[in-house]
Motif scaffolding. Structure first.
Motif, mmCIF file in Angstrom:
data_model
loop_
_atom_site.group_PDB
_atom_site.id
_atom_site.type_symbol
_atom_site.label_atom_id
_atom_site.label_comp_id
_atom_site.label_asym_id
_atom_site.label_seq_id
_atom_site.Cartn_x
_atom_site.Cartn_y
_atom_site.Cartn_z
ATOM 1 N N SER A 180 6.484 -13.616 0.501
ATOM 2 C CA SER A 180 5.669 -12.418 0.665
ATOM 3 C C SER A 180 4.622 -12.688 1.731
ATOM 4 C CB SER A 180 4.972 -12.089 -0.652
ATOM 5 O OG SER A 180 3.913 -11.202 -0.409
ATOM 6 N N CYS A 211 1.877 -11.706 1.597
ATOM 7 C CA CYS A 211 0.587 -11.843 0.903
ATOM 8 C C CYS A 211 0.350 -13.269 0.426
ATOM 9 C CB CYS A 211 0.551 -10.957 -0.326
ATOM 10 S SG CYS A 211 0.456 -9.268 0.108
ATOM 11 N N GLU A 235 2.460 -5.718 4.936
ATOM 12 C CA GLU A 235 2.580 -6.349 3.618
ATOM 13 C C GLU A 235 3.979 -6.137 3.076
ATOM 14 O OE1 GLU A 235 -0.159 -5.100 0.482
ATOM 15 O OE2 GLU A 235 1.344 -5.875 -0.915
ATOM 16 N N ALA A 267 -5.206 -12.578 3.264
ATOM 17 C CA ALA A 267 -5.559 -12.124 1.924
ATOM 18 C C ALA A 267 -6.058 -13.236 0.990
ATOM 19 C CB ALA A 267 -4.392 -11.368 1.322
#
Ligand SMILES: C[S@@+](CC[C@H](N)C(=O)[O-])C[C@H]1O[C@@H](n2cnc3c(N)ncnc32)[C@H](O)[C@@H]1O
Length: 358
Positions: free
Chosen positions: A288, A290, A273, A295
């Motif tokens: 990112s 993420c 991450e 996720a």
């Protein structure tokens, strides 16, 4: 038979091996109890024994540990090594160690779980004041033009009349590797983040500013690491080693003119991450791992379910109770080829073939 092509690459990396050998010779004290975290073929722990350590606990989650045992036996070291097959987070020691040695650095330094493994070992496995090799890691980087990588992203848009832009969207927030000969630097490299392994835990954050030495397209950032193994011994992953630098893309690519300012802020919140934000001239970027990937697709109300293959594994693992033999387990679950599969799971999970935990 356990092949070890990846580990042969590590052993053949002379810069890496020489740097660790030098650091271990300087840091090990007679009688030390050592943890070799991620021992692979056992190299670092065995070097520590040769430098005067009394005992090594060699921890390895992969099947290569079986090769390390063989290496220990052939060098007459088996009495001074305890092998632990499993993740270091599951390792237990009867006595805390004086020294931890590890080489679990990925292309960008922190992407293979180094921080969490060392932080956990500091809390549970090392005595107060224990030494750690490496001591410090610097994450280094520079902005690069990488048209080859950019072409790869562009190719993932439309194929055979079908839209594949979902793949390209994912790549914007995923890191890649810079192959040798690709990536032209637009500014001199700088240190972006510093990690002191005697203290570090997540998140790790850092930032750096650059000034473009030439005009060009910025497709992303080359990221690599520099490790201070001990005072006086440095290992730079980009200097004639087996590591290739990581690549953090920016999308869409930006252009800079000579003299333009660039900036990057990097934060690692876990081995998989991380976030990279900043600016290239007047353009800003924010990426990112993420933002795309597992996720966002798995929300709190999702109801995860095992695939048929995973459910099969769970059934087999549930039958491993330290009493049933591999043959009995294979018979209980039935099916062709199951004996070989059970053997593989036994090896992976550190259960010996007669059913006893190693
Ligand atoms: C790059 S290899 C280095 C192997 C060996 N130490 C050497 O220097 O040749 C890293 C090894 O660490 C293992 N590893 C990484 N993190 C680990 C962890 N938390 N627990 C156990 N093994 C780990 C990997 O499976 C891999 O075999």
């Amino acid at each position: 038979v356990i092949g070890a092509p990846e580990h042969a690459v590590y052993l053949a990396d002379r810069r890496r091996v020489a740097a660790y050998e030098r650091a271990i010779r300087r840091v090990v004290r007679p009688g030390d109890r050592v943890i070799d975290l991620g021992c692979g073929t056992g190299l670092l722990g065995f070097l520590a024994l040769r430098s005067g350590a009394a005992h090594v606990t060699a921890v390895e989650r992969g099947p290569i540990i079986h090769v390390a045992r063989r290496v220990a036996r052939r060098n007459g070291l088996e009495d001074r090594v305890t092998f632990v097959h499993g993740d270091s987070s599951e390792a237990r020691l009867s006595r805390r160690a004086d020294l931890l040695v590890t080489e679990t650095m990925g292309p960008m330094g922190l992407d293979e779980g180094l921080i969490e493994a060392v932080a956990d070992a500091r809390r549970r496995l090392l005595r107060r004041g224990a030494r750690i090799i490496p001591r410090t890691i610097w994450i280094r980087g520079q902005p690069v033009s990488a048209p080859d990588l950019n072409r790869k992203y562009r190719a993932c848009r439309r194929i055979g009349g079908l839209r594949f832009d979902a793949v390209a969207e994912g790549l914007r927030h995923a890191w890649d590797l810079l192959e040798p000969g690709t990536g032209r630097a637009l500014a001199p490299a700088r240190r972006i983040a510093r990690v002191d392994l005697h203290r570090a835990d997540y998140p790790v954050e850092g930032a750096a500013r650059f000034r473009a030495r030439r005009a060009g397209w910025v497709h992303g950032w080359a990221i690599w690491f520099e490790a201070l193994l001990c005072p006086g011994v440095r290992l730079v992953s980009r200097s004639a080693t087996h590591w290739r630098p990581g690549f953090l893309p920016i999308h869409p690519p930006a252009t800079v003119r000579r003299g333009d300012r660039l900036a990057i802020r990097l934060s690692f919140n876990g081995p998989a991450e991380f976030h990279w934000t900043g600016s290239c001239g007047s353009r800003t970027f924010a990426h990112s791992t993420c933002l795309y990937g597992a996720a966002p697709m798995v929300g709190p109300d999702a109801r995860p379910r095992l695939s048929a293959a995973e459910a099969g594994k769970v059934k087999i693992l549930g039958l491993m109770n330290g009493r049933r033999t591999v043959r009995q387990i294979a018979r209980a679950v039935g099916g062709r080829g199951i004996l070989a599969h059970v053997r593989r799971l036994c090896l992976r999970d550190g259960v010996s073939l007669n059913g006893k935990m190693r």
